[in-house]
Design an enzyme around this catalytic site. Sequence first.
Site, PDB file in Angstrom:
ATOM      1  CD  GLU A  60     -17.579   2.874 -42.147  1.00 27.96           C
ATOM      2  OE1 GLU A  60     -18.176   3.680 -42.208  1.00 27.96           O
ATOM      3  OE2 GLU A  60     -16.772   1.456 -42.318  1.00 27.96           O
ATOM      4  CG  HIS A  62     -19.330  -1.304 -45.404  1.00 28.72           C
ATOM      5  ND1 HIS A  62     -18.487  -2.675 -45.093  1.00 28.72           N
ATOM      6  CD2 HIS A  62     -18.769  -0.480 -44.476  1.00 28.72           C
ATOM      7  CE1 HIS A  62     -16.920  -2.056 -44.613  1.00 28.72           C
ATOM      8  NE2 HIS A  62     -17.517  -1.048 -44.241  1.00 28.72           N
ATOM      9  CG  HIS A  66     -13.078  -2.516 -44.247  1.00 29.67           C
ATOM     10  ND1 HIS A  66     -13.316  -1.498 -45.445  1.00 29.67           N
ATOM     11  CD2 HIS A  66     -13.341  -1.808 -43.555  1.00 29.67           C
ATOM     12  CE1 HIS A  66     -14.244  -1.268 -45.198  1.00 29.67           C
ATOM     13  NE2 HIS A  66     -14.245  -0.903 -43.324  1.00 29.67           N
ATOM     14  CG  HIS A 100     -16.303  -2.251 -38.941  1.00 30.10           C
ATOM     15  ND1 HIS A 100     -17.366  -2.343 -40.031  1.00 30.10           N
ATOM     16  CD2 HIS A 100     -15.138  -1.494 -39.665  1.00 30.10           C
ATOM     17  CE1 HIS A 100     -17.059  -1.855 -41.121  1.00 30.10           C
ATOM     18  NE2 HIS A 100     -16.366  -0.795 -40.747  1.00 30.10           N
ATOM     19  CB  CYS A 114      -7.951  -0.022 -45.129  1.00 28.82           C
ATOM     20  SG  CYS A 114      -9.549  -0.486 -45.297  1.00 28.82           S
TER      21      CYS A 114
HETATM   22 MN    MN Z   1     -16.379   0.391 -43.045  1.00 31.99          MN
END
Ligand code: MN
Length: 160
Positions: A60, A62, A66, A100, A114
């Site tokens: 994914e 975004h 992270h 990732h 995370c």
């Molecule tokens: Mn992610």
Amino acid sequence: MTTVKHTGLFKWERSDVLRYKEKGNHFKDITRQLLYPGHPELPVQMRYFEIAPGGHSTLERHQHVHMVMVIRGSGEVLVGDEIQKLESFDLVEIPPKTWHQFRATAGETFGFLCLVRVDRDRPELPNTDELARLKEDPGISGFIRYEEPLMTAGAGGVKH
Ligand code: MN
């Protein structure tokens, strides 16, 4: 609340072991605990993810970032066009809009903290063209795990 006690092997009090995501087959053998839900003065969440041997997270990307610290076992991560081995106490940043995916090393349980902002955008999954482009790199093609039916945007595709 000022403390959250570690109660056992990678388990924290008041933190249920949750499903990684509500639904989908784009991930495998991964759980989530929400260790810190955020504060108005520190609007970030700390989660603990654990991937069982052979499992993986969603491929994914975004806008939100992270910040990850491995605290159990070892694994590998794809970040953009790089694949990196990760061992306990390594740190890795996933930058905005960067593909990732995390994988547990064979035979190992892979656990990591995370950090994310509370107010964040939803992950985007690769469409057919993006997946094809990623797979042009043989290293990436051999690394990524993706279930075809969920990614199709074309006729007959399953929409989720
Ligand atoms: Mn992610």
